[in-house]
Write a protein that holds these residues in place. Structure first.
Motif, PDB file in Angstrom:
ATOM      1  N   PRO A 281     -39.462  24.066   2.431  1.00 40.21           N
ATOM      2  CA  PRO A 281     -39.235  23.320   3.668  1.00 40.21           C
ATOM      3  C   PRO A 281     -37.907  23.634   4.342  1.00 40.21           C
ATOM      4  O   PRO A 281     -36.918  23.849   3.664  1.00 40.21           O
ATOM      5  CB  PRO A 281     -39.223  21.871   3.182  1.00 40.21           C
ATOM      6  N   ARG A 282     -38.011  23.712   5.669  1.00 39.61           N
ATOM      7  CA  ARG A 282     -36.794  23.834   6.454  1.00 39.61           C
ATOM      8  C   ARG A 282     -35.928  22.612   6.207  1.00 39.61           C
ATOM      9  O   ARG A 282     -36.414  21.496   6.224  1.00 39.61           O
ATOM     10  CB  ARG A 282     -37.157  23.817   7.941  1.00 39.61           C
ATOM     11  N   GLU A 283     -34.673  22.834   5.955  1.00 38.08           N
ATOM     12  CA  GLU A 283     -33.790  21.675   5.799  1.00 38.08           C
ATOM     13  C   GLU A 283     -33.375  21.195   7.178  1.00 38.08           C
ATOM     14  O   GLU A 283     -33.210  21.974   8.101  1.00 38.08           O
ATOM     15  CB  GLU A 283     -32.541  22.075   4.989  1.00 38.08           C
ATOM     16  N   ILE A 284     -33.235  19.910   7.294  1.00 35.58           N
ATOM     17  CA  ILE A 284     -32.809  19.409   8.584  1.00 35.58           C
ATOM     18  C   ILE A 284     -31.284  19.336   8.593  1.00 35.58           C
ATOM     19  O   ILE A 284     -30.666  18.610   7.826  1.00 35.58           O
ATOM     20  CB  ILE A 284     -33.488  18.061   8.938  1.00 35.58           C
ATOM     21  N   THR A 285     -30.694  20.218   9.389  1.00 34.54           N
ATOM     22  CA  THR A 285     -29.238  20.289   9.402  1.00 34.54           C
ATOM     23  C   THR A 285     -28.647  19.347  10.442  1.00 34.54           C
ATOM     24  O   THR A 285     -27.537  18.885  10.296  1.00 34.54           O
ATOM     25  CB  THR A 285     -28.777  21.721   9.719  1.00 34.54           C
ATOM     26  N   ARG A 286     -29.435  19.100  11.483  1.00 35.69           N
ATOM     27  CA  ARG A 286     -28.893  18.274  12.561  1.00 35.69           C
ATOM     28  C   ARG A 286     -29.149  16.820  12.222  1.00 35.69           C
ATOM     29  O   ARG A 286     -30.282  16.400  12.128  1.00 35.69           O
ATOM     30  CB  ARG A 286     -29.585  18.644  13.869  1.00 35.69           C
ATOM     31  N   SER A 287     -28.090  16.089  11.997  1.00 37.59           N
ATOM     32  CA  SER A 287     -28.331  14.731  11.528  1.00 37.59           C
ATOM     33  C   SER A 287     -27.932  13.653  12.535  1.00 37.59           C
ATOM     34  O   SER A 287     -28.035  12.479  12.246  1.00 37.59           O
ATOM     35  CB  SER A 287     -27.576  14.517  10.211  1.00 37.59           C
TER      36      SER A 287
END
Ligand code: ADP
Ligand code: ADP
Ligand code: MG
Length: 542
Positions: A281-287
């Motif tokens: 899975p793509r990690e979600i970097t924008r938080s």
């Protein structure tokens, strides 16, 4: 010009694409001077499911009319009357010889599911039961009705049932026939993933049962991949000419198609390659949080459908995929977020500009496509808008048409363009893949993804096409419950846990193609399927 475009290259002629050498030969059929020509024919095989993968307007139905004996191929000579003897001569010594001999002898019986099921009510007056009883040559109706969950609409008039119900009735009507050759022109429109799997299993069982040949045109690549034993890719220029390749293995055919290059044919069919993240899975970097929302409920009147949405947060610049069965409240939630419906409980007053593409598109003004889009897109006509929106959505050929005259797929593309052309904080797309052929899907997916990345846009996408969801989504919201009774939406979650939730309910596991990273449905009961279920990894493993 290259092999894809005759006049203006929709791909900006990044490279000149070779013209198929087939075009030097006579076509199998040509409708008239300068009219559409078809090169090559698919080969039906007893006991097998043959898939056909390619855009619309490329000659798939033409091919099937020939294989069913409805149309005699004229071998390119449309001035003279066509005859089967010449056709047989042409295909002597090929895999088709035997089949053509049977067609000539009138020995091939055909059952056919039409592409546009919404036309059925115009041709049939009566209820579901009457329609199905007329086609039940195999005495299979009870089981088909049960497995396709048609029971509740058996006594309803055909003109009063929904698209998804009509699709399942059409499948049952076709599969209940006793034929040698079944042709199914798209099996998934209007269906959710569970229903798509059921349709695929029924077709597989019928192929396994005897010497029946099944031929399936399908634009949902995950389902086609699961269903087909062999695959013909069709390419060319829709409306001008189409080439049917020799059969390929299903895996190679789909991989080559996504790559945009056909190996055996030595043929580039698209300048860009469609790639899947190998190690999702793509990690979600924008938080950064764009907005938060509380628990929401909504019901339609006393005792009718009710929806509960768990409160959560949507991040800035993320694409949130939304999945779940039909009738579970996905569109209802979209309408709540878009401000078109008010919740019973929970406050959704979040002052955001929202661009919303509803599932059922209502753009019926008597207005041309270009006038409509230029009234929405500030940069309409700019080369940027042309590259990012108009070309991938294949809008240029339909700019001068009236909105009221558009086909389903054309309306869909115009509606996606209109939504993406708005200047908004949140883009909400309800079933963008509906009515699109496979090429339009991959192009629309690329356009949405690129738009989201280039504009740091936040996007929510509801869809049943797993390839589209996989290519687009950073996180996932999953619906469960009981269709038409009550629905429940989880908070947005990471892809891994979201897919486990979703696919666990459906009892389906996916693996990744080693070479391309694309998702592939595991054969139910296979070793991988059992292993992944044991480990609780329905989508990502390893
Ligand atoms: P597909 O099934 O791949 O969508 P079709 O076989 O229906 O494609 O059509 C391929 C092309 O042939 C289209 O451009 C269509 O307009 C044209 N065509 C189909 N039937 C006829 C016909 N009877 N006369 C002339 N052109 C036709
Ligand atoms: P999905 O998008 O997941 O397919 P919907 O949100 O469209 O589901 O619908 C959920 C349920 O609510 C369905 O049973 C549908 O028939 C019902 N429904 C949708 N709109 C209305 C309405 N305006 N009035 C009553 N029932 C509705
Ligand atoms: Mg919906």
């Amino acid at each position: 010009t290259c092999g894809i475009c005759v006049e203006k290259c929709p791909f900006d002629a990044i490279e000149i694409i070779n013209l198929p050498s087939e075009l030097e030969n006579d076509p199998v059929h040509r409708y008239g001077d300068n009219a559409f020509g078809l090169y090559g024919l698919p080969v039906p095989e007893p006991g097998k499911v043959t898939g056909i993968l390619g855009p619309n307007g490329i000659g798939k139905s033409t091919a099937v009319k020939m294989l069913s004996g409805e149309l005699i191929p004229n071998l390119g000579n449309h001035a003279e009357e066509a005859n089967w003897d010449a056709v047989l001569e042409r295909f002597k010594g090929t895999e088709l010889q035997n089949y053509i001999e049977r067609v000539i002898d009138g020995e091939v019986s055909v059952a056919r599911k039409p592409q546009y099921v919404d036309q059925i009510p115009k041709q049939f007056d009566g209820n579901t039961r009457e329609l199905l009883e007329r086609t039940d040559e195999r005495d299979a109706l009870d089981s088909l009705v049960e497995r396709l969950s048609i029971g509740p609409v058996m006594d309803q008039d055909i003109d009063s049932i929904s698209g998804g119900e009509l699709q399942r009735v059409a499948l049952a009507a076709t599969l209940a026939r006793d034929a040698d050759f079944y042709f199914l022109d798209e099996i998934t429109p209007y269906l959710d993933i569970g229903q798509r799997m059921t349709a695929a299993r029924l077709i597989r069982e019928l192929a396994d049962e005897g010497d029946r040949s099944m031929m399936v045109v399908e634009h949902d690549l995950a389902i086609l991949d699961l269903l087909a034993d062999t695959l013909h890719v069709t390419y060319g220029e829709p409306g001008a000419y189409g080439v049917v390749t020799d059969p390929k293995s299903t895996r190679n055919g789909i991989n080559e198609y996504l790559k945009g290059y056909l190996d055996n044919e030595n043929m580039r069919i698209r300048p860009n390659t469609i790639t899947f993240d190998e190690h999702a899975p793509r990690e979600i970097t924008r938080s950064q949080v764009l907005f938060e929302y509380p628990d929401i409920t909504k019901s339609y009147g006393e005792g009718e459908f009710s929806l509960a949405v768990d409160g959560g947060a949507v991040h800035e610049s993320e694409v949130l995929g939304i999945v779940g069965p039909n009738g579970i409240g996905k569109s209802t939630m979209a309408k709540l977020f878009a401000g078109q419906l008010d919740p019973d409980e929970g406050d959704l007053d979040f002052r955001l500009d929202i661009a919303y593409k509803p599932q059922y598109i209502e753009i019926d003004q008597p207005m041309r496509v270009d006038a409509f889009l230029s009234s929405i897109a500030d940069d309409f006509g700019s080369s940027y808008w042309d590259t990012e929106i108009a070309r991938p959505l294949q809008l240029n050929p339909i700019m001068e048409q009236n909105l009221t005259d558009l086909s389903g797929g054309e309306r869909q593309r115009v509606a996606i363009a209109a939504c993406l052309s708005e200047d908004a904080d949140l883009y909400l797309l309800d079933e963008p893949s509906a009515h699109l052929d496979v090429e339009q899907r991959v192009q629309a997916t690329t356009a949405i993804r690129r738009y989201a990345e280039n504009h740091d846009a936040t996007v929510m996408v509801i869809d049943h096409d797993i390839y589209m969801i996989d290519l687009l989504a950073d996180r996932l919201m999953v619906f469960d419950g009981e269709p038409a009774v009550h629905g429940h939406a989880t908070q947005p979650q990471q892809m891994r846990s979201g897919m486990n939730d979703f696919l666990g309910d459906l009892d389906i596991t996916f693996r990744r193609d080693e070479r391309t990273g694309r998702p592939r449905i595991n054969k139910p009961g296979s070793q991988l399927d059992r292993e992944q279920k044991r480990e609780g990894e329905y989508y990502y493993s390893g």
